[in-house]
Design an enzyme around this catalytic site. Structure first.
Site, PDB file in Angstrom:
ATOM      1  N   TRP A   1     -76.870 -53.152  19.975  1.00  0.00           N
ATOM      2  CA  TRP A   1     -76.233 -51.825  19.993  1.00  0.00           C
ATOM      3  C   TRP A   1     -76.812 -50.964  21.098  1.00  0.00           C
ATOM      4  O   TRP A   1     -76.099 -50.188  21.732  1.00  0.00           O
ATOM      5  CB  TRP A   1     -76.388 -51.146  18.625  1.00  0.00           C
ATOM      6  CG  TRP A   1     -75.645 -51.890  17.549  1.00  0.00           C
ATOM      7  CD1 TRP A   1     -76.190 -52.585  16.512  1.00  0.00           C
ATOM      8  CD2 TRP A   1     -74.217 -52.052  17.438  1.00  0.00           C
ATOM      9  NE1 TRP A   1     -75.188 -53.162  15.760  1.00  0.00           N
ATOM     10  CE2 TRP A   1     -73.980 -52.852  16.300  1.00  0.00           C
ATOM     11  CE3 TRP A   1     -73.127 -51.596  18.181  1.00  0.00           C
ATOM     12  CZ2 TRP A   1     -72.694 -53.212  15.898  1.00  0.00           C
ATOM     13  CZ3 TRP A   1     -71.849 -51.953  17.784  1.00  0.00           C
ATOM     14  CH2 TRP A   1     -71.639 -52.747  16.650  1.00  0.00           C
TER      15      TRP A   1
ATOM     16  N   ASP B   1     -80.497 -43.631  17.860  1.00  0.00           N
ATOM     17  CA  ASP B   1     -79.512 -44.280  16.992  1.00  0.00           C
ATOM     18  C   ASP B   1     -80.281 -44.839  15.793  1.00  0.00           C
ATOM     19  O   ASP B   1     -81.025 -45.801  15.925  1.00  0.00           O
ATOM     20  CB  ASP B   1     -78.823 -45.401  17.781  1.00  0.00           C
ATOM     21  CG  ASP B   1     -77.828 -46.198  16.938  1.00  0.00           C
ATOM     22  OD1 ASP B   1     -77.711 -45.935  15.728  1.00  0.00           O
ATOM     23  OD2 ASP B   1     -77.159 -47.088  17.513  1.00  0.00           O
TER      24      ASP B   1
ATOM     25  N   LYS C   1     -74.528 -48.177   6.558  1.00  0.00           N
ATOM     26  CA  LYS C   1     -75.651 -49.090   6.319  1.00  0.00           C
ATOM     27  C   LYS C   1     -76.609 -48.528   5.271  1.00  0.00           C
ATOM     28  O   LYS C   1     -76.840 -49.168   4.266  1.00  0.00           O
ATOM     29  CB  LYS C   1     -76.366 -49.405   7.624  1.00  0.00           C
ATOM     30  CG  LYS C   1     -75.593 -50.476   8.405  1.00  0.00           C
ATOM     31  CD  LYS C   1     -75.465 -50.238   9.854  1.00  0.00           C
ATOM     32  CE  LYS C   1     -74.462 -51.200  10.469  1.00  0.00           C
ATOM     33  NZ  LYS C   1     -74.196 -50.895  11.862  1.00  0.00           N
TER      34      LYS C   1
HETATM   35  C1  LIG Z   1     -73.702 -50.816  13.060  1.00  0.00           C
HETATM   36  C2  LIG Z   1     -74.394 -50.149  14.175  1.00  0.00           C
HETATM   37  C3  LIG Z   1     -73.687 -49.455  15.178  1.00  0.00           C
HETATM   38  C4  LIG Z   1     -72.199 -49.411  15.213  1.00  0.00           C
HETATM   39  O1  LIG Z   1     -71.722 -48.552  14.219  1.00  0.00           O
HETATM   40  P1  LIG Z   1     -70.170 -48.195  14.082  1.00  0.00           P
HETATM   41  O2  LIG Z   1     -70.203 -47.145  13.017  1.00  0.00           O
HETATM   42  O3  LIG Z   1     -69.472 -49.445  13.685  1.00  0.00           O
HETATM   43  O4  LIG Z   1     -69.676 -47.677  15.379  1.00  0.00           O
HETATM   44  C5  LIG Z   1     -74.422 -48.821  16.155  1.00  0.00           C
HETATM   45  N1  LIG Z   1     -75.755 -48.866  16.177  1.00  0.00           N
HETATM   46  C6  LIG Z   1     -76.463 -49.530  15.241  1.00  0.00           C
HETATM   47  C7  LIG Z   1     -77.956 -49.547  15.308  1.00  0.00           C
HETATM   48  C8  LIG Z   1     -75.806 -50.194  14.224  1.00  0.00           C
HETATM   49  O5  LIG Z   1     -76.514 -50.871  13.299  1.00  0.00           O
END
Ligand SMILES: *Cc1c(COP(=O)(O)O)cnc(C)c1O
Length: 388
Positions: free
Chosen positions: A119, A198, A222
Site C-alpha cells: 500500500w 496510513d 480492518k
Molecule cells: C487495505 C489497505 C488500504 C486500502 O484500503 P481501501 O479502503 O480498500 O482503499 C490502504 N492501506 C492499507 C495499509 C491497507 O491495509
C-alpha cells in the site's frame, strides 16, 4: 408509536445459532460478536424509533447522536487533542492517496515517502506521478519488504511538504514497533513538516500519540468497522492549507469541506459510521488501547511461537513482526494450499496470502479472539507433524 411489525425474534435466534468461523481475513475483517449482535437489533429499529439505522435521515436526531457518539468515543480512545478534527469520509484509504497531496502540497512541491509495503508503494507511485519532486527516503522493495527501517537507514533529501508512511504493512506483515510491540515513530529531521500516516490495518490496536502526526487515515474495514468509511484525524491548521498554498480545489476534495460539514456535507455513509461507533464503544468497554495492545501481543505471540517451532518460514524480520497480519509459508506452495484447505475444514477461514506474496496470512485484528490464535497455532503444530 404504533408498530406495524415486531422484531423477528425467531429469525434472530435461528441466525445466531449458526456457528461462526474464525475469520482471518485481511479486510474486510472480523468484527466483535457484540457489534454484530447490536447491528442485528438496530437494523430493525434503533433507539425504539421503529426505524432501522439504515433508513434514518442523516440529518435526523437519531443520526445526530450516532455521529456525535462515534466522534466522541473515537476521540476518547486515543485522547485525540482538541486541535484535531475527526472526519468520516468515503472512497476508502485509497482515495487519501489523492486527497492528501492535493490538500497538502503546493504545485511543484514534493513529499517524502517510506515505502515499506504494497500500500505504501501505491501511495508513493500516485504522488510521484502528480508531484514529481517527491522522493523515497526508504525503498523496501529491494529487501522484499521484510522489515521497517531504523531511523539511521532513512535517506532524507530536500525538505518535503510532508512525510508519508504506513504504520502496519497489511500484505507483508510488518509493523513499525519497539521490542515490546509499542508504536515506533520514525524520527523526521524537520519538526515543522507534517507526518501523514496510513494506519488502515493497525489503528487503535495499541496506544499512540496523535500529536506526532499532521494527518492519520484508516479505511475502517480492518480494525474499526466496515467498508464504506475512512477515518481521518487531521490537525486543524492543515484543513485549508491548500488555500494558503494558493490552490483551488473542488468542494468535495478539501478536508475543510468535510470538517465544516461535520462529515455530512452530503449524505455520509451512515451505516458504516454507525458500525465504527459501535466498535469504538467496544474498544472502550474492553479497557481501551492499553488492553487492546496487551491482548494483541498475547495473540500474536501464540502464532509466532508456532512459526518459530520450525517447518514454517515467517516473512517478517522478527523485530518488525506485525501483531495484526502474520505471514508465513510452508516448505512448498503445494503445502500452503493444503494447509489453507485443511484449516478451512477446521473452521479457520480466509488464510490465503495476498496474490502478490502467496503463502499463508493470518490476520488477527482487535476483534479476533485469543481462541482463534490458539486454534490456528494448534492446527499449525498438528499439520507440521503430519507433513514434516
Ligand atoms: C487495505 C489497505 C488500504 C486500502 O484500503 P481501501 O479502503 O480498500 O482503499 C490502504 N492501506 C492499507 C495499509 C491497507 O491495509
Amino acid at each position: 408509536m404504533a408498530a406495524i411489525a415486531s422484531a423477528p425474534a425467531s429469525f434472530l435466534q435461528a441466525m445466531t445459532a449458526v456457528k461462526r468461523a474464525f475469520n482471518f481475513s485481511a479486510g474486510p475483517g472480523v468484527l466483535p460478536d457484540e457489534v454484530v449482535h447490536q447491528c442485528q437489533q438496530d437494523l430493525w429499529s434503533i433507539d425504539s424509533t421503529g426505524i432501522g439505522i439504515m433508513e434514518h435521515s442523516h440529518r435526523a436526531k437519531t443520526f445526530d447522536k450516532v455521529l456525535a457518539d462515534a466522534e466522541a468515543n473515537c476521540r476518547k480512545i486515543a485522547n485525540v487533542p482538541s486541535n484535531y478534527k475527526i472526519l468520516f469520509v468515503t472512497g476508502g484509504a485509497t482515495t487519501q492517496n489523492e486527497m492528501v497531496p492535493k490538500n497538502l502540497l503546493a504545485q511543484g512541491q514534493g513529499a517524502a515517502f517510506l515505502t515499506t509495503g504494497y500500500w505504501a508503494e501505491k501511495t508513493w507511485e500516485e504522488c510521484r506521478a502528480h508531484f514529481p519532486s517527491s522522493y523515497e527516503a526508504w525503498d523496501g522493495r529491494v529487501t522484499k519488504h521484510t522489515y521497517c527501517p531504523a531511523d539511521n537507514e532513512l535517506k532524507w533529501q530536500d525538505k518535503p511538504g510532508y512525510v508519508h508512511y504506513c504504520s502496519n504493512n497489511t500484505i507483508y506483515g510488518t509493523q513499525f514497533r519497539n521490542s515490546d510491540g509499542s508504536f515506533r515513530y520514525p524520527s523526521i529531521p524537520w519538526s515543522d513538516v507534517p507526518v501523514v500516516c496510513d494506519m488502515s490495518s493497525d489503528i487503535y490496536s495499541r496506544p499512540l500519540d496523535i500529536s506526532k502526526f499532521g494527518l492519520i487515515y484508516a479505511g475502517a474495514q480492518k480494525n474499526v468497522g466496515i467498508a464504506g468509511t475512512t477515518l481521518v484525524i487531521i490537525r486543524e491548521d492543515l484543513l485549508d492549507l491548500h488555500k494558503k498554498l494558493g490552490k483551488k480545489l473542488f468542494t468535495m476534495e478539501t478536508y475543510a469541506t468535510h470538517a465544516k460539514g461535520e462529515s455530512r456535507h452530503n449524505t455520509p455513509p451512515a451505516f458504516p459510521i454507525y458500525v465504527s461507533g459501535l466498535v469504538f464503544k467496544w474498544i472502550l468497554s474492553q479497557g481501551g488501547l492499553e488492553t487492546m495492545h496487551k491482548h494483541n501481543m498475547d495473540k500474536a505471540a501464540i502464532v509466532y511461537k508456532a512459526i518459530d517451532a520450525g517447518f514454517y518460514k515467517g516473512h517478517a524480520r522478527p523485530d518488525s513482526r506485525s501483531a495484526m497480519n502474520v505471514l508465513f509459508r510452508c516448505p512448498t506452495p503445494e503445502l500452503d494450499d493444503k494447509f489453507i484447505a485443511e484449516a478451512l475444514k477446521h473452521g479457520m477461514d480466509q488464510l490465503k496470502g495476498h496474490r502478490s506474496t502467496g503463502g499463508v496470512r493470518a490476520s488477527i485484528y482487535n476483534a479476533m479472539p485469543k481462541a482463534g490464535c490458539e486454534a490456528i497455532a494448534q492446527f499449525m503444530a498438528d499439520f507440521a507433524k503430519r507433513n514434516g
